[in-house]
Design a protein around this motif. Structure first.
Motif, PDB file in Angstrom:
ATOM      1  N   ARG A   1       0.835  -1.203   0.000  1.00 25.32           N
ATOM      2  CA  ARG A   1       0.000   0.000   0.000  1.00 25.32           C
ATOM      3  C   ARG A   1       0.873   1.258   0.000  1.00 25.32           C
ATOM      4  NH1 ARG A   1      -1.981   3.549   3.919  1.00 25.32           N
ATOM      5  NH2 ARG A   1      -0.652   2.518   5.450  1.00 25.32           N
ATOM      6  N   ALA A   2       1.967   1.235   0.756  1.00 25.44           N
ATOM      7  CA  ALA A   2       2.824   2.410   0.852  1.00 25.44           C
ATOM      8  C   ALA A   2       3.753   2.556  -0.345  1.00 25.44           C
ATOM      9  CB  ALA A   2       3.645   2.340   2.139  1.00 25.44           C
ATOM     10  N   LEU A   3       4.073   1.430  -0.987  1.00 30.26           N
ATOM     11  CA  LEU A   3       5.070   1.466  -2.052  1.00 30.26           C
ATOM     12  C   LEU A   3       4.491   1.810  -3.420  1.00 30.26           C
ATOM     13  CD1 LEU A   3       7.278  -1.623  -1.120  1.00 30.26           C
ATOM     14  CD2 LEU A   3       7.867   0.795  -0.905  1.00 30.26           C
TER      15      LEU A   3
ATOM     16  N   ARG B   1       4.313   9.692   0.537  1.00 36.03           N
ATOM     17  CA  ARG B   1       3.676  10.148   1.773  1.00 36.03           C
ATOM     18  C   ARG B   1       3.263   8.997   2.690  1.00 36.03           C
ATOM     19  NH1 ARG B   1      -1.739  12.945  -0.560  1.00 36.03           N
ATOM     20  NH2 ARG B   1      -0.351  13.342  -2.332  1.00 36.03           N
ATOM     21  N   LEU B   2       3.055   7.792   2.125  1.00 35.03           N
ATOM     22  CA  LEU B   2       2.642   6.652   2.944  1.00 35.03           C
ATOM     23  C   LEU B   2       3.815   5.834   3.472  1.00 35.03           C
ATOM     24  CD1 LEU B   2      -0.379   5.289   0.836  1.00 35.03           C
ATOM     25  CD2 LEU B   2      -0.438   6.826   2.810  1.00 35.03           C
ATOM     26  N   VAL B   3       5.015   6.130   3.015  1.00 37.06           N
ATOM     27  CA  VAL B   3       6.195   5.366   3.435  1.00 37.06           C
ATOM     28  C   VAL B   3       6.564   5.749   4.865  1.00 37.06           C
ATOM     29  CG1 VAL B   3       8.631   4.900   3.009  1.00 37.06           C
ATOM     30  CG2 VAL B   3       7.046   5.149   1.088  1.00 37.06           C
ATOM     31  N   THR B   4       6.570   4.775   5.756  1.00 39.06           N
ATOM     32  CA  THR B   4       6.899   5.028   7.152  1.00 39.06           C
ATOM     33  C   THR B   4       8.408   5.091   7.349  1.00 39.06           C
ATOM     34  OG1 THR B   4       6.965   2.681   7.709  1.00 39.06           O
ATOM     35  CG2 THR B   4       4.828   3.789   7.868  1.00 39.06           C
ATOM     36  N   ALA B   5       8.810   5.601   8.514  1.00 41.48           N
ATOM     37  CA  ALA B   5      10.244   5.689   8.813  1.00 41.48           C
ATOM     38  C   ALA B   5      10.874   4.303   8.862  1.00 41.48           C
ATOM     39  CB  ALA B   5      10.444   6.423  10.145  1.00 41.48           C
TER      40      ALA B   5
ATOM     41  N   ALA C   1      13.788   2.949   6.384  1.00 40.47           N
ATOM     42  CA  ALA C   1      15.050   2.457   6.934  1.00 40.47           C
ATOM     43  C   ALA C   1      15.372   1.064   6.387  1.00 40.47           C
ATOM     44  CB  ALA C   1      14.974   2.426   8.457  1.00 40.47           C
ATOM     45  N   SER C   2      14.346   0.214   6.260  1.00 34.08           N
ATOM     46  CA  SER C   2      14.555  -1.132   5.715  1.00 34.08           C
ATOM     47  C   SER C   2      14.973  -1.076   4.252  1.00 34.08           C
ATOM     48  CB  SER C   2      13.271  -1.954   5.861  1.00 34.08           C
ATOM     49  OG  SER C   2      12.930  -2.130   7.213  1.00 34.08           O
ATOM     50  N   MET C   3      14.347  -0.167   3.486  1.00 33.96           N
ATOM     51  CA  MET C   3      14.695  -0.023   2.078  1.00 33.96           C
ATOM     52  C   MET C   3      16.119   0.509   1.917  1.00 33.96           C
ATOM     53  SD  MET C   3      11.124   1.501   0.605  1.00 33.96           S
ATOM     54  CE  MET C   3      11.752   1.675  -1.071  1.00 33.96           C
ATOM     55  N   THR C   4      16.504   1.431   2.780  1.00 34.01           N
ATOM     56  CA  THR C   4      17.864   1.968   2.715  1.00 34.01           C
ATOM     57  C   THR C   4      18.887   0.884   3.062  1.00 34.01           C
ATOM     58  OG1 THR C   4      17.078   4.178   3.319  1.00 34.01           O
ATOM     59  CG2 THR C   4      19.432   3.722   3.629  1.00 34.01           C
TER      60      THR C   4
ATOM     61  N   SER D   1      19.375  -1.367   0.171  1.00 32.82           N
ATOM     62  CA  SER D   1      19.729  -0.643  -1.070  1.00 32.82           C
ATOM     63  C   SER D   1      18.580  -0.636  -2.070  1.00 32.82           C
ATOM     64  CB  SER D   1      20.983  -1.259  -1.707  1.00 32.82           C
ATOM     65  OG  SER D   1      22.089  -1.151  -0.844  1.00 32.82           O
ATOM     66  N   LEU D   2      17.351  -0.470  -1.567  1.00 34.15           N
ATOM     67  CA  LEU D   2      16.173  -0.441  -2.439  1.00 34.15           C
ATOM     68  C   LEU D   2      15.439   0.901  -2.385  1.00 34.15           C
ATOM     69  CD1 LEU D   2      14.682  -3.997  -1.763  1.00 34.15           C
ATOM     70  CD2 LEU D   2      15.908  -3.223  -3.795  1.00 34.15           C
ATOM     71  N   SER D   3      16.051   1.907  -1.773  1.00 29.03           N
ATOM     72  CA  SER D   3      15.366   3.187  -1.641  1.00 29.03           C
ATOM     73  C   SER D   3      15.123   3.857  -2.993  1.00 29.03           C
ATOM     74  CB  SER D   3      16.170   4.130  -0.740  1.00 29.03           C
ATOM     75  OG  SER D   3      17.474   4.308  -1.250  1.00 29.03           O
ATOM     76  N   HIS D   4      15.877   3.433  -4.028  1.00 29.94           N
ATOM     77  CA  HIS D   4      15.705   4.035  -5.355  1.00 29.94           C
ATOM     78  C   HIS D   4      14.386   3.629  -6.003  1.00 29.94           C
ATOM     79  CE1 HIS D   4      17.279   0.014  -6.125  1.00 29.94           C
ATOM     80  NE2 HIS D   4      16.740   0.087  -7.325  1.00 29.94           N
ATOM     81  N   LEU D   5      13.722   2.611  -5.475  1.00 30.90           N
ATOM     82  CA  LEU D   5      12.486   2.131  -6.104  1.00 30.90           C
ATOM     83  C   LEU D   5      11.374   3.175  -6.082  1.00 30.90           C
ATOM     84  CD1 LEU D   5      12.301  -1.566  -4.831  1.00 30.90           C
ATOM     85  CD2 LEU D   5      13.023  -0.731  -7.076  1.00 30.90           C
ATOM     86  N   THR D   6      11.357   4.040  -5.065  1.00 29.63           N
ATOM     87  CA  THR D   6      10.310   5.049  -4.970  1.00 29.63           C
ATOM     88  C   THR D   6      10.748   6.391  -5.552  1.00 29.63           C
ATOM     89  OG1 THR D   6      11.031   5.550  -2.702  1.00 29.63           O
ATOM     90  CG2 THR D   6       9.216   3.982  -2.962  1.00 29.63           C
ATOM     91  N   ALA D   7      11.869   6.405  -6.255  1.00 30.35           N
ATOM     92  CA  ALA D   7      12.333   7.623  -6.925  1.00 30.35           C
ATOM     93  C   ALA D   7      12.107   7.470  -8.425  1.00 30.35           C
ATOM     94  CB  ALA D   7      13.812   7.861  -6.630  1.00 30.35           C
ATOM     95  N   VAL D   8      11.348   8.388  -9.019  1.00 28.94           N
ATOM     96  CA  VAL D   8      11.074   8.326 -10.462  1.00 28.94           C
ATOM     97  C   VAL D   8      12.370   8.548 -11.232  1.00 28.94           C
ATOM     98  CG1 VAL D   8       9.907   9.492 -12.353  1.00 28.94           C
ATOM     99  CG2 VAL D   8       8.687   9.035 -10.232  1.00 28.94           C
ATOM    100  N   SER D   9      12.625   7.684 -12.198  1.00 31.30           N
ATOM    101  CA  SER D   9      13.878   7.738 -12.944  1.00 31.30           C
ATOM    102  C   SER D   9      13.605   7.635 -14.437  1.00 31.30           C
ATOM    103  CB  SER D   9      14.793   6.590 -12.507  1.00 31.30           C
ATOM    104  OG  SER D   9      14.201   5.336 -12.853  1.00 31.30           O
ATOM    105  N   GLY D  10      14.683   7.481 -15.198  1.00 37.49           N
ATOM    106  CA  GLY D  10      14.553   7.333 -16.641  1.00 37.49           C
ATOM    107  C   GLY D  10      13.767   6.109 -17.038  1.00 37.49           C
TER     108      GLY D  10
END
Length: 217
Positions: free
Chosen positions: A131-133, A143-147, A151-154, A157-166
């Motif tokens: 739901r948050a991802l 906005r739904l991603v909790t702290a 922290a788990s995504m960081t 090394s998966l924090s890039h998944l919620t960043a819009v990219s090419g």
């Protein structure tokens, strides 16, 4: 501005939101803005022109965040802080009480805001962490991603998944090109349709520097 507004000084500001509200640490949310007016606690005008600012909101005020979006104009009381080296902002404003909405986003920015909010509402019934991802994966809305989730995504090394990219931009352009071809449009028209869709996607995600760069590439 920094000379007239040293760290620790209280200020009342009217700002135009220019960036997404995102979690910047385990306890803070922040967004980029343009300070249209800055007034000291004594009523003295601190700035006579617009100033690039970063607004920081404590986690206790997160209930006010869904109403804040790119294009909104808000009034806030804050304490000035010095920007970090390399920040785009010339000033950091740490909010001392919840911002007051003066005007919500209008025009195309208002439509984009409603679409993002609609996506968040549409996934409300799904289980976490999906739901948050989903809003983050689709349009970069975190906005739904909790702290704890961040922290788990960081850590993995998966924090890039919620960043819009090419990759997101390529999917939008490819889908638009194929659909335009399916209805019989020529190469030039297909390219035009793809570019229009890409421009709309950049506005939907919010045209912050990283998204504009991905779109141009």
């Amino acid at each position: 501005v920094q000379e007239r507004l040293p760290p620790g000084r209280h200020v009342v500001a009217e700002v135009l939101v220019t960036g997404k509200v995102e979690r910047r640490s385990s306890s803070d949310w922040a967004f980029d803005a343009v300070a249209l007016s800055l007034t000291g606690g004594d009523g003295e005008s601190v700035a006579t022109e617009a100033v690039a600012a970063q607004v920081v909101i404590g986690d206790a005020d997160r209930t006010a965040l869904p109403a804040l979006d790119v294009g909104a104009r808000v009034a806030l009381a804050a304490v000035a802080a010095a920007p970090r080296a390399g920040d785009r902002a010339a000033l950091v404003l740490r909010v001392s009480r919840p911002p007051v909405m003066i005007r919500p986003p209008t025009g195309v920015l208002g439509v984009a805001s409603e679409l993002r909010t609609g996506l968040v509402a549409a996934v409300a019934g799904l289980p976490d962490p999906g739901r948050a991802l989903i809003p983050g994966l689709a349009v970069g809305d975190t906005r739904l991603v909790t702290a704890d989730l961040e922290a788990s995504m960081t850590a993995s090394s998966l924090s890039h998944l919620t960043a819009v990219s090419g990759a997101n931009c390529a999917l939008v352009v490819g889908a638009a090109y194929l659909l335009a071809g399916a209805v019989g449009l020529g190469r030039g028209a297909r390219t035009g349709a793809a570019l229009v869709c890409l421009g709309g996607f950049v506005l939907l995600v919010t045209p912050e520097p990283s998204v504009v760069r991905a779109g141009l590439m």
